[in-house]
Enzyme design. Structure first.
Site, PDB file in Angstrom:
ATOM      1  N   ASP A 164       0.820  -1.212   0.000  1.00  0.00           N
ATOM      2  CA  ASP A 164       0.000   0.000   0.000  1.00  0.00           C
ATOM      3  C   ASP A 164       0.851   1.259   0.000  1.00  0.00           C
ATOM      4  O   ASP A 164       0.471   2.268  -0.576  1.00  0.00           O
ATOM      5  CB  ASP A 164      -0.942   0.009   1.205  1.00  0.00           C
ATOM      6  CG  ASP A 164      -2.144   0.905   0.980  1.00  0.00           C
ATOM      7  OD1 ASP A 164      -2.842   0.718  -0.033  1.00  0.00           O
ATOM      8  OD2 ASP A 164      -2.388   1.801   1.808  1.00  0.00           O
ATOM      9  N   THR A 170     -12.459   8.308 -12.157  1.00  0.00           N
ATOM     10  CA  THR A 170     -11.413   7.769 -11.283  1.00  0.00           C
ATOM     11  C   THR A 170     -11.793   6.413 -10.692  1.00  0.00           C
ATOM     12  O   THR A 170     -10.941   5.709 -10.158  1.00  0.00           O
ATOM     13  CB  THR A 170     -11.071   8.767 -10.160  1.00  0.00           C
ATOM     14  OG1 THR A 170      -9.840   8.400  -9.544  1.00  0.00           O
ATOM     15  CG2 THR A 170     -12.178   8.830  -9.120  1.00  0.00           C
TER      16      THR A 170
END
Length: 511
Positions: A375, A501
């Site tokens: 991440d 997005t």
């Protein structure tokens, strides 16, 4: 062809780098590759169906499946986020059963009721965009999937109802909206500022709604909020041309800092600048100009190369004269965004830089035990954790958060790289990433986030399946292996659709 798992012989699915034991004719090679691509596309369809079955069995019509306990969650106001987010993917996959179930559900949603605070940003990119994209697709190239025209029309009417519920958020002295709002009391969380991405990632959806309904109020509200980001004040809010700070004062639209990054919180502002130009180059030429400034400044000021592996390129953050050498999975949309801008503007330098960013993000995947990127990571030689020194010297980065929460951005950029260059390596990288996700995150009912991509099996599983698994991961992994279609990304200025997005395709304004 239905594939029950990914345990097929590797040769049948085109293992990366596999060498032919004997020569093929050109026709045989094309046929063999087409069969491999179809098998991979079908494998992604199977994974989508697996997740969809689990969601509909244990969680529908709630927001998300809890894929470990087989429960459900309602983190997105209880309106069925996974269903709405899955619609455009189900459409491009030709999954009529899923499309019909989602259309049946959307007709029943009452967007005026929820017990929780509403995020203007998340609601816009998932719900509003999911419905508008479904409308564009089902009114256009996928019309055969929706036999009831009234249900397609309901996508637009429900979009308008949702926007009408949300629009009070823009009722501020500047027009910069509150993000966290109470739709029952018409209140907010009292924030003094709004974030760059949260403010700058509304304009595509709200403008599309105006264009489809003929009611320009939605476009005007979102574009007014955007105007402060296009002409930043004070000058300290724009440390480099086109690169702006992270937070905006809601009362006057002024930037409250000059902290610059392409990381989460800032990311999709830059993403939408060039995408609005793709959507309508006549109306949004100024957005393109701002993106070009930001892109050129990013290349000049933010690109960074790890000491152990100087061939890799990551984007650093900047604040008060210092670069912070860290990045995020979220940031890895950047390669695809540079590639899109480069092909639309015929700027080979942007395409080439985007491809270097793609290479860097691929490196975060191929260096971990699971084959999935972390991440977040860093490459500051002064901050390398003691227990990661060997890993840092080999990989060129150290892991600061090893979780994987089903994010799509790396695969997203691979998709753009393949569509614009045509090079098979990028399609192979998508397949590698998809296989790793399927093997590491899959549960009996869906897909779970994991705690540590550099541990065997991904460490522990988190009991959550974000709706963007359906909207983004499955869509990009499928589209890269699927046949050409009107919604696919195209070279140059030939795009008929542009992705928001959340990977929901909107029909561009001039088609």
């Amino acid at each position: 062809m239905r594939i029950s798992s990914l345990s097929l012989p590797l040769a049948a699915l085109g293992l990366v780098g596999s060498a032919a034991a004997y020569p093929y004719s050109e026709a045989d090679t094309i046929t063999r590759r087409a069969a491999e691509d179809q098998a991979k596309a079908d494998a992604v369809k199977e994974a989508f169906q697996h997740a969809w079955n689990g969601y509909t069995k244990y969680a529908f019509p709630n927001d998300e499946l809890l894929p470990v306990s087989n429960g459900f969650g309602n983190s997105r106001n209880g309106w069925g986020a996974s269903a709405v987010d899955a619609l455009s993917t189900a459409i491009v996959m030709g999954n009529q059963d899923a499309v019909q179930k989602i259309l049946d559900h959307i007709e029943t949603i009452d967007f005026s009721k929820t017990d929780d605070m509403v995020s203007l940003f998340e609601t816009t990119i998932r719900y509003l965009a999911g419905m508008l994209s479904g409308y564009d697709l089902l009114k256009g190239p996928a019309a055969d999937l929706a036999p009831k025209s009234s249900q397609v029309d309901a996508l637009l009417s429900q979009s308008k109802k949702l926007a009408d519920v949300l629009k009070f958020a823009f009722d501020t002295p500047s027009g910069v909206p509150y993000n966290n709002i109470n739709i029952t009391s018409k209140g907010n969380d009292g924030s003094k500022t709004n974030g760059l991405a949260v403010t700058g990632t509304l304009v595509m959806e709200w403008t599309r709604l105006s264009d489809l309904t003929g009611d320009d109020q939605y476009a005007k509200m979102s574009q007014k909020a955007q105007s402060y980001l296009l002409k930043p004040q004070p000058s300290s809010g724009e440390p480099f041309p086109g690169l702006v700070g992270s937070n905006v004062n809601i009362s006057n639209g002024h930037f409250t800092d000059g902290a610059v990054s392409w990381n989460g919180g800032d990311d999709s502002f830059y993403e939408y600048l060039i995408k609005m130009y793709v959507y309508d180059p006549k109306r949004f030429a100024s957005y393109k100009d701002r993106w070009v400034l930001a892109a050129e400044s990013t290349i000049k000021h933010l690109q960074s190369h790890p000491d152990p592996r100087p061939e890799l390129t990551f984007l650093a953050s900047y604040n008060n004269g210092k670069l912070d050498l860290n990045s995020q999975h979220l940031t890895c949309f950047d390669g695809g965004n540079f590639i899109l801008g480069g092909t639309v503007l015929d700027r080979r330098d942007f395409i080439d830089f985007g491809l270097t960013l793609v290479d860097g993000c691929e490196a975060t995947y191929n260096q971990t035990l699971t084959g999935i990127g972390p991440d977040s990571w860093g490459w500051d030689p002064k901050k390398v954790p003691a227990d990661q020194k060997d890993f840092y010297e080999k990989a060129g980065f150290y892991i600061s958060s090893g979780a994987y929460v089903l994010r799509p951005e790396v695969i997203e950029s691979f998709y753009y790289a393949y569509r614009i260059t045509g090079k098979e390596i990028y399609r192979d990288w998508v397949w590698n990433g998809f296989k790793a996700i399927n093997e590491t995150c899959r549960t009996d009912s869906g897909f779970a986030a994991v705690s540590n991509v550099n541990a065997v099996g991904g460490g522990s599983k988190y009991d959550n399946e974000e709706s963007f698994l359906f909207a983004e991961v499955m869509k990009y992994a499928y589209l890269v292996h699927a046949e050409d279609a009107p919604w696919q990304v195209q070279k140059g200025q030939k795009n008929q659709f542009v992705f928001n997005t959340e990977a929901h395709p909107f029909r561009v304004a001039h088609t």
